[in-house]
Write a protein that holds these residues in place. Structure first.
Motif, PDB file in Angstrom:
ATOM      1  N   ARG A   1       8.043  -5.781  -6.253  1.00 55.68           N
ATOM      2  CA  ARG A   1       8.495  -7.068  -6.764  1.00 55.68           C
ATOM      3  C   ARG A   1       8.980  -6.947  -8.211  1.00 55.68           C
ATOM      4  O   ARG A   1      10.031  -7.465  -8.591  1.00 55.68           O
ATOM      5  CB  ARG A   1       7.355  -8.088  -6.674  1.00 55.68           C
ATOM      6  N   VAL A   2       8.199  -6.233  -9.020  1.00 56.91           N
ATOM      7  CA  VAL A   2       8.562  -6.047 -10.427  1.00 56.91           C
ATOM      8  C   VAL A   2       9.835  -5.217 -10.553  1.00 56.91           C
ATOM      9  O   VAL A   2      10.712  -5.520 -11.361  1.00 56.91           O
ATOM     10  CB  VAL A   2       7.407  -5.375 -11.207  1.00 56.91           C
ATOM     11  N   ALA A   3       9.954  -4.161  -9.730  1.00 58.61           N
ATOM     12  CA  ALA A   3      11.140  -3.303  -9.786  1.00 58.61           C
ATOM     13  C   ALA A   3      12.396  -4.090  -9.426  1.00 58.61           C
ATOM     14  O   ALA A   3      13.429  -3.970 -10.098  1.00 58.61           O
ATOM     15  CB  ALA A   3      10.973  -2.116  -8.835  1.00 58.61           C
ATOM     16  N   VAL A   4      12.316  -4.912  -8.388  1.00 57.39           N
ATOM     17  CA  VAL A   4      13.471  -5.720  -7.980  1.00 57.39           C
ATOM     18  C   VAL A   4      13.814  -6.732  -9.072  1.00 57.39           C
ATOM     19  O   VAL A   4      14.991  -6.925  -9.418  1.00 57.39           O
ATOM     20  CB  VAL A   4      13.195  -6.431  -6.632  1.00 57.39           C
ATOM     21  N   ALA A   5      12.786  -7.375  -9.644  1.00 54.40           N
ATOM     22  CA  ALA A   5      13.021  -8.348 -10.723  1.00 54.40           C
ATOM     23  C   ALA A   5      13.682  -7.680 -11.928  1.00 54.40           C
ATOM     24  O   ALA A   5      14.608  -8.228 -12.528  1.00 54.40           O
ATOM     25  CB  ALA A   5      11.697  -8.984 -11.143  1.00 54.40           C
ATOM     26  N   SER A   6      13.212  -6.474 -12.285  1.00 56.67           N
ATOM     27  CA  SER A   6      13.798  -5.750 -13.410  1.00 56.67           C
ATOM     28  C   SER A   6      15.234  -5.365 -13.114  1.00 56.67           C
ATOM     29  O   SER A   6      16.113  -5.453 -13.983  1.00 56.67           O
ATOM     30  CB  SER A   6      12.985  -4.495 -13.719  1.00 56.67           C
ATOM     31  N   ALA A   7      15.495  -4.920 -11.879  1.00 57.39           N
ATOM     32  CA  ALA A   7      16.852  -4.512 -11.490  1.00 57.39           C
ATOM     33  C   ALA A   7      17.812  -5.693 -11.567  1.00 57.39           C
ATOM     34  O   ALA A   7      18.927  -5.569 -12.090  1.00 57.39           O
ATOM     35  CB  ALA A   7      16.848  -3.932 -10.081  1.00 57.39           C
ATOM     36  N   ILE A   8      17.377  -6.858 -11.074  1.00 51.08           N
ATOM     37  CA  ILE A   8      18.246  -8.043 -11.092  1.00 51.08           C
ATOM     38  C   ILE A   8      18.522  -8.468 -12.530  1.00 51.08           C
ATOM     39  O   ILE A   8      19.668  -8.720 -12.917  1.00 51.08           O
ATOM     40  CB  ILE A   8      17.624  -9.194 -10.281  1.00 51.08           C
ATOM     41  N   GLY A   9      17.459  -8.529 -13.343  1.00 51.35           N
ATOM     42  CA  GLY A   9      17.636  -8.926 -14.741  1.00 51.35           C
ATOM     43  C   GLY A   9      18.526  -7.958 -15.500  1.00 51.35           C
ATOM     44  O   GLY A   9      19.409  -8.363 -16.274  1.00 51.35           O
ATOM     45  N   THR A  10      18.334  -6.652 -15.270  1.00 55.98           N
ATOM     46  CA  THR A  10      19.123  -5.644 -15.966  1.00 55.98           C
ATOM     47  C   THR A  10      20.572  -5.677 -15.500  1.00 55.98           C
ATOM     48  O   THR A  10      21.495  -5.475 -16.295  1.00 55.98           O
ATOM     49  CB  THR A  10      18.530  -4.238 -15.728  1.00 55.98           C
TER      50      THR A  10
END
Length: 465
Positions: free
Chosen positions: A31-40
């Motif tokens: 979940r955190v990895a996907v959130a970071s990828a979207i934000g980045t």
């Protein structure tokens, strides 16, 4: 006899704090990895639409120079301003990210970046307000740079510090995916607008649409980022009271060599990235007179291949080690940077396509393992500062000045050969730095937090354990 009583009291206090991240480690990390990828992705989209606009329209819209090359030089100079601001963002957000947490800095960086990008889409041109147009453009570009300077470190650490130990390369690469995803998104939107409007309409107001659209993306990114939990490794460091008063100074004093080597290793990746994504667009359209839509279209499959290579080589780095994969990537980029412009200068569309379709995946060989390696190089209490400083220094010296330097070199020599020599020299420097960096993929981030830093912060207490 008192010790058995103390131990039960310590564990209940610790467990509630660690429970959220550990309730389902893999689900939480994903979940955190996907959130970071979207934000980045959103942040790089904002950054790259500026680069594309600088290559295509900013010279004419915001600068009064009669010579189009001079206008392009001025536009690329404002592009470089964002890079000058990035270390400032890295230092400031790294300081607070190491003291109060990763998550709050991620939210702040997204708001700064998105707000500045939206405002660029509303800016009057030089014809309307004169010298105020480039002045405001530079100011907003500076704010963009500060936002992105703090973004990368926070997104990487949130992802890597949440990840299972044997998959830090893979999970960290989700953040690196934000770069090709941002490029694809920005070029796709520019391509759609460019093909659906005349040259006059595009130059007049069509270029503004990608900047204004960023407001929607930022709202989506904020909603996602506000829902993720703080990094468990950082939370553990906070409970151990090992925070530093001035993390930036501490990391430079204790780990300055690592910062320098990591920054040096990133020179090539940053330089080649911006040569291909920013300067290549300007060079191929204004110097080689290739069709703009064709150039933007060619970048899309090349960047998709780059995204795939990011994941593949990050996973390899979890098995074979970061350093080995990074050395392979650095050698490959050195070889290909020597032939890239020779292929592009043929104006043969197939050779231009090959130049791009090979360069971008080679670029991904470094980008994939790099987030995990930069995180593993530094202890938790100075990790945000150390990783941010390394990436931003490497970016400024490698990528920030490249479009400007490349344009100036071509203007002086009317040849791409000096640009090629410049890139090869940067590749050699990066390769030497990568070879000098120690292997990191066996590092236990949590152990390092509880061990080395806790020992320094509480010497007498550790002796009794």
């Amino acid at each position: 006899m008192s010790q058995p009583t103390t131990e039960p009291t310590t564990e209940p206090t610790t467990e509630p704090t660690t429970e959220p991240p550990t309730e389902d480690r893999s689900v939480s990390a994903t979940r955190v990895a996907v959130a970071s990828a979207i934000g980045t992705t959103i942040e790089w989209y904002d950054f790259f639409i500026y680069g594309t606009a600088a290559a295509l329209v900013f010279g004419r819209q915001f600068f009064s120079a009669a010579d189009p090359v001079v206008g392009t030089l001025a536009a690329f100079a404002t592009f470089a301003v964002g890079f000058i601001a990035r270390p400032i963002g890295g230092v400031v957000m790294g300081h607070f990210g190491d003291k109060i947490g990763r998550k709050s800095m991620l939210v702040l960086s997204l708001m700064l970046m998105g707000g500045a990008t939206f405002c660029i889409g509303l800016l009057p041109t030089y014809a309307q307000i004169g010298v105020w147009a480039p002045t405001l453009l530079v100011a907003l570009r500076f704010v963009q740079g500060i936002g992105l300077g703090g973004e990368w470190g926070g997104a990487v650490l949130m992802t890597v510090e949440h990840a299972p130990e044997q998959k830090r390369g893979l999970f960290g690469s989700f953040v690196a995916l934000g770069i090709p995803a941002g490029v694809i998104l920005s070029n796709l939107i520019f391509l759609v607008i460019s093909t659906s409007s005349s040259n006059k309409t595009f130059a007049s107001w069509g270029w503004r649409i990608p900047f204004l659209l960023s407001a929607i993306l930022v709202i989506v990114g904020l909603i996602i980022r506000l829902k993720i939990a703080e990094s468990p490794v950082f939370a553990q460091a906070q409970r151990a009271h090992t925070e530093r008063k001035l993390p930036v100074l501490d990391v430079l004093r204790d780990h300055g060599g690592r910062v320098a080597l990591a920054a040096g290793s990133y020179l090539t990746t940053s330089a080649l990235g911006y040569v291909v994504i920013v300067y290549f667009v300007s060079y191929s359209t204004s110097v080689l007179h290739l069709p703009r839509n064709l150039v933007l279209a060619l970048l899309l499959p090349a960047t998709a291949l780059q995204a795939a290579s990011v994941i593949v080589f990050a996973r390899w780095s979890d098995r074979l080690g970061r350093r080995r994969v990074l050395i392979w990537g650095s050698v490959a980029m050195l070889i290909w940077s020597a032939v890239f412009f020779a292929l592009v200068d043929t104006k043969n569309i197939w050779l231009v396509a090959i130049a791009l379709l090979v360069m971008m995946p080679l670029h991904g060989m470094y980008l994939g393992p790099q987030p995990a390696m930069f995180s593993e190089l530094f202890p938790t209490t100075v990790r945000y500062s150390g990783a941010s400083l390394a990436i931003q220094i490497g970016t400024v010296l490698g990528g920030g000045v490249v479009p400007f330097v490349a344009t100036a070199l071509y203007r002086s020599y009317r040849s791409s050969v000096p640009i090629t020599i410049y890139l090869v020299v940067l590749c050699v420097i990066s390769l030497v730095c990568v070879i000098a960096i120690r292997e990191t993929f066996h590092e236990n981030l949590a152990k390092e937090t509880a061990g080395r830093r806790a020992t320094r912060a509480s010497g007498p207490a550790t002796a009794t354990r």
